[in-house]
Design an enzyme around this catalytic site. Structure first.
Site, PDB file in Angstrom:
ATOM      1  N   ASN A 226      -3.359   6.188  -8.358  1.00 53.55           N
ATOM      2  CA  ASN A 226      -4.381   5.229  -8.385  1.00 53.55           C
ATOM      3  C   ASN A 226      -5.416   5.497  -9.462  1.00 53.55           C
ATOM      4  OD1 ASN A 226      -3.231   4.722  -5.401  1.00 53.55           O
ATOM      5  ND2 ASN A 226      -4.753   2.923  -5.770  1.00 53.55           N
TER       6      ASN A 226
ATOM      7  N   PHE B  91      -6.395  -2.527 -18.869  1.00 55.27           N
ATOM      8  CA  PHE B  91      -7.284  -1.400 -18.403  1.00 55.27           C
ATOM      9  C   PHE B  91      -6.535  -0.013 -19.086  1.00 55.27           C
ATOM     10  CE2 PHE B  91      -9.269   1.688 -16.483  1.00 55.27           C
ATOM     11  CZ  PHE B  91      -8.504   2.516 -15.558  1.00 55.27           C
TER      12      PHE B  91
ATOM     13  N   TYR C   2       7.101  -6.039  -6.310  1.00 56.60           N
ATOM     14  CA  TYR C   2       6.590  -5.023  -7.514  1.00 56.60           C
ATOM     15  C   TYR C   2       7.153  -3.791  -7.499  1.00 56.60           C
ATOM     16  CZ  TYR C   2       2.922  -1.973  -9.694  1.00 56.60           C
ATOM     17  OH  TYR C   2       2.254  -1.333 -10.276  1.00 56.60           O
TER      18      TYR C   2
ATOM     19  N   ARG D 171      -6.053   7.423  -0.711  1.00 56.83           N
ATOM     20  CA  ARG D 171      -5.252   7.371  -2.061  1.00 56.83           C
ATOM     21  C   ARG D 171      -5.405   8.514  -3.104  1.00 56.83           C
ATOM     22  NH1 ARG D 171      -3.631   3.747   0.441  1.00 56.83           N
ATOM     23  NH2 ARG D 171      -3.526   1.446  -0.127  1.00 56.83           N
TER      24      ARG D 171
ATOM     25  N   ASP E 133       0.199 -10.826 -23.472  1.00 60.79           N
ATOM     26  CA  ASP E 133      -0.007 -11.965 -23.188  1.00 60.79           C
ATOM     27  C   ASP E 133      -1.509 -12.307 -22.861  1.00 60.79           C
ATOM     28  OD1 ASP E 133       1.466 -12.458 -20.070  1.00 60.79           O
ATOM     29  OD2 ASP E 133      -0.138 -11.400 -20.435  1.00 60.79           O
TER      30      ASP E 133
HETATM   31  P1  NAD Z   1      -3.761  -4.488 -16.334  1.00 62.55           P
HETATM   32  O1  NAD Z   1      -3.409  -5.795 -15.771  1.00 62.55           O
HETATM   33  O2  NAD Z   1      -5.170  -4.013 -16.861  1.00 62.55           O
HETATM   34  O3  NAD Z   1      -2.759  -4.273 -17.622  1.00 62.55           O
HETATM   35  C1  NAD Z   1      -1.645  -4.973 -18.034  1.00 62.55           C
HETATM   36  C2  NAD Z   1      -1.582  -5.731 -18.981  1.00 62.55           C
HETATM   37  O4  NAD Z   1      -0.255  -6.117 -19.402  1.00 62.55           O
HETATM   38  C3  NAD Z   1      -2.658  -6.645 -19.202  1.00 62.55           C
HETATM   39  O5  NAD Z   1      -3.189  -6.376 -20.464  1.00 62.55           O
HETATM   40  C4  NAD Z   1      -1.711  -7.939 -19.079  1.00 62.55           C
HETATM   41  O6  NAD Z   1      -2.377  -9.053 -19.870  1.00 62.55           O
HETATM   42  C5  NAD Z   1      -0.578  -7.459 -19.630  1.00 62.55           C
HETATM   43  N1  NAD Z   1       0.685  -8.394 -19.320  1.00 62.55           N
HETATM   44  C6  NAD Z   1       0.962  -8.628 -17.997  1.00 62.55           C
HETATM   45  N2  NAD Z   1       2.206  -9.472 -18.092  1.00 62.55           N
HETATM   46  C7  NAD Z   1       2.568  -9.478 -19.400  1.00 62.55           C
HETATM   47  C8  NAD Z   1       3.769 -10.082 -20.310  1.00 62.55           C
HETATM   48  N3  NAD Z   1       4.521 -10.693 -19.452  1.00 62.55           N
HETATM   49  N4  NAD Z   1       3.768  -9.947 -21.524  1.00 62.55           N
HETATM   50  C9  NAD Z   1       2.861  -9.115 -22.240  1.00 62.55           C
HETATM   51  N5  NAD Z   1       1.812  -8.601 -21.611  1.00 62.55           N
HETATM   52  C10 NAD Z   1       1.739  -8.748 -20.185  1.00 62.55           C
HETATM   53  O7  NAD Z   1      -3.258  -3.112 -15.651  1.00 62.55           O
HETATM   54  P2  NAD Z   1      -3.317  -1.675 -15.620  1.00 62.55           P
HETATM   55  O8  NAD Z   1      -3.924  -1.137 -14.377  1.00 62.55           O
HETATM   56  O9  NAD Z   1      -3.699  -1.022 -17.080  1.00 62.55           O
HETATM   57  O10 NAD Z   1      -1.534  -1.286 -15.491  1.00 62.55           O
HETATM   58  C11 NAD Z   1      -0.790  -0.884 -16.810  1.00 62.55           C
HETATM   59  C12 NAD Z   1       0.326  -0.599 -16.024  1.00 62.55           C
HETATM   60  O11 NAD Z   1       0.366   0.666 -15.306  1.00 62.55           O
HETATM   61  C13 NAD Z   1       1.076  -1.686 -15.284  1.00 62.55           C
HETATM   62  O12 NAD Z   1       2.498  -1.673 -15.443  1.00 62.55           O
HETATM   63  C14 NAD Z   1       0.811  -1.269 -13.824  1.00 62.55           C
HETATM   64  O13 NAD Z   1       1.767  -1.876 -13.040  1.00 62.55           O
HETATM   65  C15 NAD Z   1       0.876   0.176 -13.920  1.00 62.55           C
HETATM   66  N6  NAD Z   1       0.333   0.855 -12.952  1.00 62.55           N
HETATM   67  C16 NAD Z   1      -1.115   0.964 -12.734  1.00 62.55           C
HETATM   68  C17 NAD Z   1      -1.881   1.731 -11.564  1.00 62.55           C
HETATM   69  C18 NAD Z   1      -3.245   1.729 -11.783  1.00 62.55           C
HETATM   70  O14 NAD Z   1      -3.994   2.366 -10.841  1.00 62.55           O
HETATM   71  N7  NAD Z   1      -4.097   1.054 -12.571  1.00 62.55           N
HETATM   72  C19 NAD Z   1      -1.115   1.934 -10.771  1.00 62.55           C
HETATM   73  C20 NAD Z   1       0.391   2.115 -10.850  1.00 62.55           C
HETATM   74  C21 NAD Z   1       0.872   1.596 -12.034  1.00 62.55           C
HETATM   75  C1  UD2 Z   2      -2.333   0.270  -6.406  1.00 57.04           C
HETATM   76  C2  UD2 Z   2      -1.915  -0.548  -7.686  1.00 57.04           C
HETATM   77  C3  UD2 Z   2      -0.870  -1.190  -7.454  1.00 57.04           C
HETATM   78  C4  UD2 Z   2       0.385  -0.165  -7.035  1.00 57.04           C
HETATM   79  C5  UD2 Z   2      -0.056   0.664  -6.023  1.00 57.04           C
HETATM   80  C6  UD2 Z   2       0.916   1.924  -5.905  1.00 57.04           C
HETATM   81  C7  UD2 Z   2      -3.829  -1.722  -8.538  1.00 57.04           C
HETATM   82  C8  UD2 Z   2      -5.067  -2.703  -8.547  1.00 57.04           C
HETATM   83  N1  UD2 Z   2      -3.106  -1.507  -7.592  1.00 57.04           N
HETATM   84  O1  UD2 Z   2      -2.091  -0.456  -5.198  1.00 57.04           O
HETATM   85  O2  UD2 Z   2      -0.353  -2.036  -8.794  1.00 57.04           O
HETATM   86  O3  UD2 Z   2       0.894   0.604  -8.401  1.00 57.04           O
HETATM   87  O4  UD2 Z   2      -1.314   1.321  -6.367  1.00 57.04           O
HETATM   88  O5  UD2 Z   2       0.523   2.684  -4.895  1.00 57.04           O
HETATM   89  O6  UD2 Z   2      -3.801  -0.768  -9.460  1.00 57.04           O
HETATM   90  N2  UD2 Z   2      -9.334  -2.187  -0.387  1.00 57.04           N
HETATM   91  C9  UD2 Z   2     -10.500  -2.549   0.259  1.00 57.04           C
HETATM   92  N3  UD2 Z   2     -11.230  -3.237  -0.105  1.00 57.04           N
HETATM   93  C10 UD2 Z   2     -11.070  -3.952  -1.208  1.00 57.04           C
HETATM   94  C11 UD2 Z   2      -9.909  -3.735  -2.151  1.00 57.04           C
HETATM   95  C12 UD2 Z   2      -8.986  -2.810  -1.735  1.00 57.04           C
HETATM   96  O7  UD2 Z   2     -10.553  -2.031   1.479  1.00 57.04           O
HETATM   97  O8  UD2 Z   2     -12.232  -4.734  -1.783  1.00 57.04           O
HETATM   98  C13 UD2 Z   2      -8.226  -1.137  -0.032  1.00 57.04           C
HETATM   99  C14 UD2 Z   2      -6.618  -1.744   0.008  1.00 57.04           C
HETATM  100  O9  UD2 Z   2      -6.378  -2.554   1.159  1.00 57.04           O
HETATM  101  C15 UD2 Z   2      -5.935  -0.590  -0.014  1.00 57.04           C
HETATM  102  C16 UD2 Z   2      -6.816   0.550  -0.959  1.00 57.04           C
HETATM  103  O10 UD2 Z   2      -8.214  -0.042  -0.724  1.00 57.04           O
HETATM  104  O11 UD2 Z   2      -5.752  -0.027   1.138  1.00 57.04           O
HETATM  105  C17 UD2 Z   2      -6.472   0.578  -2.270  1.00 57.04           C
HETATM  106  O12 UD2 Z   2      -6.278  -0.796  -2.868  1.00 57.04           O
HETATM  107  P1  UD2 Z   2      -5.754  -0.980  -4.327  1.00 57.04           P
HETATM  108  O13 UD2 Z   2      -5.601  -2.362  -4.772  1.00 57.04           O
HETATM  109  O14 UD2 Z   2      -6.920  -0.354  -5.402  1.00 57.04           O
HETATM  110  O15 UD2 Z   2      -4.497  -0.169  -4.657  1.00 57.04           O
HETATM  111  P2  UD2 Z   2      -3.158   0.104  -3.977  1.00 57.04           P
HETATM  112  O16 UD2 Z   2      -2.843   1.528  -3.530  1.00 57.04           O
HETATM  113  O17 UD2 Z   2      -2.904  -0.866  -2.784  1.00 57.04           O
END
Ligand code: NAD
Ligand code: UD2
Length: 309
Positions: free
Chosen positions: A175, A14, A146, A214, A35
């Site tokens: 988020n 993403f 995590y 959030r 991957d």
């Molecule tokens: P995502 O799952 O879309 O992206 C993660 C990517 O990493 C995927 O394309 C997956 O295929 C790849 N991947 C996973 N394990 C791997 C491995 N061992 N080797 C190579 N590739 C691997 O999720 P995202 O939301 O785009 O998250 C990107 C980064 O941001 C992550 O490190 C996540 O922990 C961090 N993050 C995201 C959020 C959020 O709100 N989306 C919040 C906090 C932190």
């Molecule tokens: C997000 C990240 C996680 C970590 C964290 C740090 C994602 C998917 N997760 O977790 O990687 O970085 O932030 O703070 O990016 N919920 C519902 N209904 C649903 C889905 C979720 O009620 O169908 C609730 C869930 O229980 C939580 C809130 O929505 O209270 C947010 O959930 P989330 O998974 O989007 O994000 P979070 O903050 O738990």
């Protein structure tokens, strides 16, 4: 402008794929190591000759050596982003979420690559009972494998900064939401799940009373900052919160979805998830001081991008 590529680990995901688009649009070559465990090649403009996709695992030093060689900077986004997956399989997720970072530090040291952007998480702060905004000096209290892997990664990146001259730009994402956030897992981002259910007319599940909050950031507001961190000559050490200092409850989120769509499918209340963070809000003074952060996209506008039929 250097034609050495910028490496994005997790670039088929993403956030990574939006960052790839932004770097390509700014004229940079991009190399992706992914991957494809949750990322998809279809998220990337594979017909762009300046984009190279390597399918590989950050837990494998040989894959990283191949990917890092010749790069000018690295955005390290690869991880298993599901908190629940880390609770269910701490050893398996540790390989990607911590060993992957350590392997990258070593590969960058050996190949003389210094700038690395790291995707950490607000999860390192643990619970935030009162819902007050947390700043970067707030005591860390990782509650899950995590969160522990993210915090440990931060510490190793700082060791490689002090010992080997690495230049880490550490961002603690709160988020992030937007197009391409995969809604297919029950642990996908809540906004991606709500948007998919609302469009499909299938029931929306709220885990708990919906008063959990959030700090949501639209992906379009984030990618410019990530490009600055990768490309500017100098960056300051120390983590940076990525949030709007604005917390929104799930019930308010549903109201916003209803406002955009005009209606909502049935909403069901389920038990709160074990270990769920009740409140989350980013103090973002350091972000605004260090980077050019745009006027935030209003939630309704960000949602509209997701809810376009
Ligand atoms: P995502 O799952 O879309 O992206 C993660 C990517 O990493 C995927 O394309 C997956 O295929 C790849 N991947 C996973 N394990 C791997 C491995 N061992 N080797 C190579 N590739 C691997 O999720 P995202 O939301 O785009 O998250 C990107 C980064 O941001 C992550 O490190 C996540 O922990 C961090 N993050 C995201 C959020 C959020 O709100 N989306 C919040 C906090 C932190
Ligand atoms: C997000 C990240 C996680 C970590 C964290 C740090 C994602 C998917 N997760 O977790 O990687 O970085 O932030 O703070 O990016 N919920 C519902 N209904 C649903 C889905 C979720 O009620 O169908 C609730 C869930 O229980 C939580 C809130 O929505 O209270 C947010 O959930 P989330 O998974 O989007 O994000 P979070 O903050 O738990």
């Amino acid at each position: 402008m250097s034609d050495a590529p910028i490496l994005i680990t997790g670039g088929a995901g993403f956030i990574g794929s939006h960052l790839a688009d932004a770097l390509l649009a700014r004229g940079h070559a991009v190399r992706v190591l992914d991957d494809l465990s949750t990322g998809r090649p279809g998220n990337l403009p594979l017909d762009d000759p300046r984009l190279e996709l390597i399918e590989g695992d950050v837990a494998d030093p040989a894959h990283l050596a191949r990917a890092v060689a010749g790069c000018r900077a690295v955005a390290h986004l690869a991880a298993v982003a599901s908190v629940q997956a880390s609770v269910d399989d701490p050893v398996g997720t540790h390989r990607s979420n911590f060993l992957g970072t350590l392997n990258l530090c070593e590969a960058m040291r050996v190949h003389g690559v210094r700038r690395v952007l790291f995707a950490s998480s607000a999860a390192v702060y643990g619970q935030n009972g009162e819902g007050l905004a947390v700043d970067e000096d707030t005591p860390k209290a990782p509650l899950t494998p995590y969160a522990a892997d993210k915090l440990a990664s931060e510490h190793y990146l700082d060791f490689y900064r002090r010992q080997h001259g690495l230049e880490p730009a550490i961002f603690r994402f709160f988020n992030i939401f937007g197009p391409r956030q995969d809604p297919s897992s029950p642990y996908s981002g809540v906004i991606s799940i709500f948007a998919e259910r609302a469009l499909a007319g299938t029931p929306i599940d709220i885990f708990g009373d919906g008063e959990q909050t959030r700090d949501f950031v639209y992906i379009g507001d984030l990618v410019g900052v990530l490009c600055q961190a990768l490309l500017r000559d100098h960056i300051e050490p120390g983590p940076v919160n990525v949030g709007l200092d604005r917390s929104i409850s799930l019930n308010q989120l549903l109201d916003a979805v209803r406002e955009v769509l005009g209606s909502l499918p049935p909403v069901r209340h389920r038990p709160a998830r074990a270990g769920d963070i009740r409140h989350s809000r980013a103090a973002n003074r350091r972000l605004l001081q260090r980077y050019d952060f745009p006027e935030p996209t209003p939630l309704a506008v960000g949602l509209a991008h997701l809810l376009e039929r």
